[in-house]
Design an enzyme around this catalytic site. Structure first.
Site, PDB file in Angstrom:
ATOM      1  N   GLY A   1      42.161 -33.147 -46.988  1.00 56.06           N
ATOM      2  CA  GLY A   1      41.840 -32.442 -45.600  1.00 56.06           C
ATOM      3  C   GLY A   1      42.987 -31.556 -45.330  1.00 56.06           C
ATOM      4  O   GLY A   1      42.920 -31.197 -44.084  1.00 56.06           O
ATOM      5  N   SER A   2      43.490 -30.911 -46.494  1.00 58.25           N
ATOM      6  CA  SER A   2      44.507 -30.098 -45.903  1.00 58.25           C
ATOM      7  C   SER A   2      43.819 -28.728 -45.614  1.00 58.25           C
ATOM      8  O   SER A   2      44.417 -27.694 -44.680  1.00 58.25           O
ATOM      9  CB  SER A   2      45.613 -29.759 -47.141  1.00 58.25           C
ATOM     10  OG  SER A   2      44.910 -28.843 -48.344  1.00 58.25           O
ATOM     11  N   ASN A   3      42.465 -28.268 -46.363  1.00 58.31           N
ATOM     12  CA  ASN A   3      41.785 -26.994 -45.732  1.00 58.31           C
ATOM     13  C   ASN A   3      41.554 -27.482 -44.447  1.00 58.31           C
ATOM     14  O   ASN A   3      41.734 -26.446 -43.547  1.00 58.31           O
ATOM     15  CB  ASN A   3      40.813 -26.713 -46.659  1.00 58.31           C
ATOM     16  CG  ASN A   3      41.302 -25.781 -47.988  1.00 58.31           C
ATOM     17  OD1 ASN A   3      41.782 -24.875 -47.813  1.00 58.31           O
ATOM     18  ND2 ASN A   3      41.534 -26.598 -49.005  1.00 58.31           N
TER      19      ASN A   3
ATOM     20  N   MET B   1      33.117 -33.498 -52.087  1.00 59.67           N
ATOM     21  CA  MET B   1      32.805 -33.477 -53.567  1.00 59.67           C
ATOM     22  C   MET B   1      31.571 -34.103 -53.917  1.00 59.67           C
ATOM     23  O   MET B   1      31.131 -34.854 -54.825  1.00 59.67           O
ATOM     24  CB  MET B   1      33.922 -34.771 -53.962  1.00 59.67           C
ATOM     25  CG  MET B   1      35.290 -34.377 -53.837  1.00 59.67           C
ATOM     26  SD  MET B   1      35.812 -32.751 -54.351  1.00 59.67           S
ATOM     27  CE  MET B   1      35.951 -33.220 -56.064  1.00 59.67           C
ATOM     28  N   ARG B   2      30.438 -33.302 -53.285  1.00 61.01           N
ATOM     29  CA  ARG B   2      29.079 -33.420 -53.577  1.00 61.01           C
ATOM     30  C   ARG B   2      28.281 -32.322 -53.709  1.00 61.01           C
ATOM     31  O   ARG B   2      28.564 -31.244 -52.880  1.00 61.01           O
ATOM     32  CB  ARG B   2      28.419 -34.380 -52.483  1.00 61.01           C
ATOM     33  CG  ARG B   2      28.759 -35.897 -52.642  1.00 61.01           C
ATOM     34  CD  ARG B   2      28.091 -36.443 -51.396  1.00 61.01           C
ATOM     35  NE  ARG B   2      28.888 -37.972 -51.356  1.00 61.01           N
ATOM     36  CZ  ARG B   2      28.428 -38.715 -52.516  1.00 61.01           C
ATOM     37  NH1 ARG B   2      27.290 -38.666 -53.241  1.00 61.01           N
ATOM     38  NH2 ARG B   2      29.170 -39.865 -52.384  1.00 61.01           N
ATOM     39  N   LEU B   3      27.486 -32.124 -54.377  1.00 63.64           N
ATOM     40  CA  LEU B   3      26.521 -30.984 -54.235  1.00 63.64           C
ATOM     41  C   LEU B   3      25.598 -30.923 -53.043  1.00 63.64           C
ATOM     42  O   LEU B   3      25.109 -32.226 -52.723  1.00 63.64           O
ATOM     43  CB  LEU B   3      25.589 -30.781 -55.731  1.00 63.64           C
ATOM     44  CG  LEU B   3      26.153 -30.165 -57.032  1.00 63.64           C
ATOM     45  CD1 LEU B   3      25.070 -30.387 -58.058  1.00 63.64           C
ATOM     46  CD2 LEU B   3      26.530 -28.865 -56.501  1.00 63.64           C
TER      47      LEU B   3
ATOM     48  N   ASN C   1      32.011 -22.960 -48.548  1.00 59.83           N
ATOM     49  CA  ASN C   1      32.867 -23.688 -49.484  1.00 59.83           C
ATOM     50  C   ASN C   1      33.903 -23.091 -49.929  1.00 59.83           C
ATOM     51  O   ASN C   1      33.791 -21.684 -49.956  1.00 59.83           O
ATOM     52  CB  ASN C   1      31.792 -24.058 -50.498  1.00 59.83           C
ATOM     53  CG  ASN C   1      32.693 -25.117 -51.483  1.00 59.83           C
ATOM     54  OD1 ASN C   1      33.500 -26.042 -50.985  1.00 59.83           O
ATOM     55  ND2 ASN C   1      32.512 -25.142 -52.798  1.00 59.83           N
TER      56      ASN C   1
ATOM     57  N   HIS D   1      36.455 -22.809 -53.101  1.00 60.75           N
ATOM     58  CA  HIS D   1      36.791 -22.852 -54.448  1.00 60.75           C
ATOM     59  C   HIS D   1      37.965 -22.485 -55.125  1.00 60.75           C
ATOM     60  O   HIS D   1      38.230 -21.289 -54.801  1.00 60.75           O
ATOM     61  CB  HIS D   1      35.471 -22.727 -55.329  1.00 60.75           C
ATOM     62  CG  HIS D   1      35.721 -23.164 -57.061  1.00 60.75           C
ATOM     63  ND1 HIS D   1      35.435 -24.409 -57.262  1.00 60.75           N
ATOM     64  CD2 HIS D   1      35.941 -22.541 -58.046  1.00 60.75           C
ATOM     65  CE1 HIS D   1      35.630 -24.486 -58.453  1.00 60.75           C
ATOM     66  NE2 HIS D   1      35.937 -23.517 -58.869  1.00 60.75           N
TER      67      HIS D   1
HETATM   68  C1  GRF Z   1      40.953 -27.566 -52.680  1.00 61.01           C
HETATM   69  O1  GRF Z   1      41.515 -27.407 -53.782  1.00 61.01           O
HETATM   70  C2  GRF Z   1      39.369 -27.060 -52.592  1.00 61.01           C
HETATM   71  O2  GRF Z   1      39.424 -25.635 -52.968  1.00 61.01           O
HETATM   72  C3  GRF Z   1      38.475 -27.647 -53.244  1.00 61.01           C
HETATM   73  O3  GRF Z   1      38.916 -29.249 -53.168  1.00 61.01           O
HETATM   74  C4  GRF Z   1      40.314 -29.192 -52.424  1.00 61.01           C
HETATM   75  C5  GRF Z   1      40.205 -29.764 -51.158  1.00 61.01           C
HETATM   76  O4  GRF Z   1      41.518 -29.989 -50.678  1.00 61.01           O
HETATM   77  N1  GRF Z   1      37.063 -27.851 -53.144  1.00 61.01           N
HETATM   78  P1  GRF Z   1      41.667 -30.468 -49.397  1.00 61.01           P
HETATM   79  O5  GRF Z   1      40.906 -31.723 -49.169  1.00 61.01           O
HETATM   80  O6  GRF Z   1      41.198 -29.588 -48.367  1.00 61.01           O
HETATM   81  O7  GRF Z   1      43.435 -30.599 -49.266  1.00 61.01           O
END
Ligand code: GRF
Length: 210
Positions: free
Chosen positions: A20-22, A98-100, A115, A117
């Site tokens: 969840g850092s994003n 982590m799912r399509l 999303n 990436h």
């Molecule tokens: C990030 O590297 C993002 O690009 C990828 O999964 C990771 C998620 O990290 N899709 P966080 O859970 O947001 O820390």
């Protein structure tokens, strides 16, 4: 050319499976008022995801929904769509989800799922993108914010940021430097949408000046 969304304060739902850092970086941008948005719910397919605790810490509603409780992907996504519609969200932000995403979800939220990436798409889609970049030997990698379609990391690209690959890098070191940029471009892409500046022309996303 079609405008993705007229200017507004965005109502966001974040979907996260892990750390969840994003999600946190987006929350911080909102607090700083760099991003005109509200996160109305954090949904996770993993009941133990650290992202859930982070959201609770920010006073944001949390909703664990386990796909295992449903007969299949369609039924699971119908539940997701019901929850999103009940909260009238403008955009769904995948942040380490982590799912399509399948057709039930995308039909309900066409061009409204984003999303991030950790590579410069279309290079290195899928898992372990940073290790894929190291194994290939590219000198530049980075991160991409894109709209989600039914493919794997294949939708129209909104923003990208390049990150140099160093000879001394391992997966962890490169991932950390890319993550730092992810934490900038995700909220920046969302703010462009909030300003009504993002337009779509086929596969191309055009950012217009206000
Ligand atoms: C990030 O590297 C993002 O690009 C990828 O999964 C990771 C998620 O990290 N899709 P966080 O859970 O947001 O820390």
């Amino acid at each position: 050319m079609k405008q993705l969304m007229t200017a507004r304060q965005l109502k966001l739902a974040v979907l996260a499976s892990g750390r969840g850092s994003n999600f946190d970086a987006i929350g911080q941008a909102i607090e700083r008022k760099d991003l005109n948005a509200r996160i109305v719910v954090l949904i996770s397919d993993q009941s133990q995801a650290p992202a859930l605790a982070k959201a609770a810490g920010r006073g944001i509603e949390t909703l664990p929904i386990s796909p295992r409780d449903y007969s299949g992907r369609d039924a699971y996504e119908e539940c997701l769509v019901r929850e999103l519609e009940a909260r009238q969200v403008d955009l769904v932000v995948l942040a380490g989800y982590m799912r399509l995403v399948g057709k039930v979800f995308l039909q309900a939220y066409e061009h409204r799922v984003l999303n991030i990436h950790p590579a410069l798409l279309p290079s290195f889609p899928g898992l372990h993108a940073q290790q894929q970049a190291l194994d290939y030997g590219v000198k530049i990698s980075g991160c991409t914010v894109h709209l989600v379609d039914e493919g794997m990391d294949s939708g129209p690209i909104i923003l990208q940021k390049a990150v140099a690959v160093l000879d001394s890098d391992d997966e962890e070191a490169l991932s950390q430097r890319i993550l730092k940029e992810e934490h900038q471009i995700y909220w920046q892409a969302l703010q462009l949408i909030a300003e009504g500046r993002v337009w779509i022309d086929g596969r191309r996303v055009v950012i217009k000046d206000n």
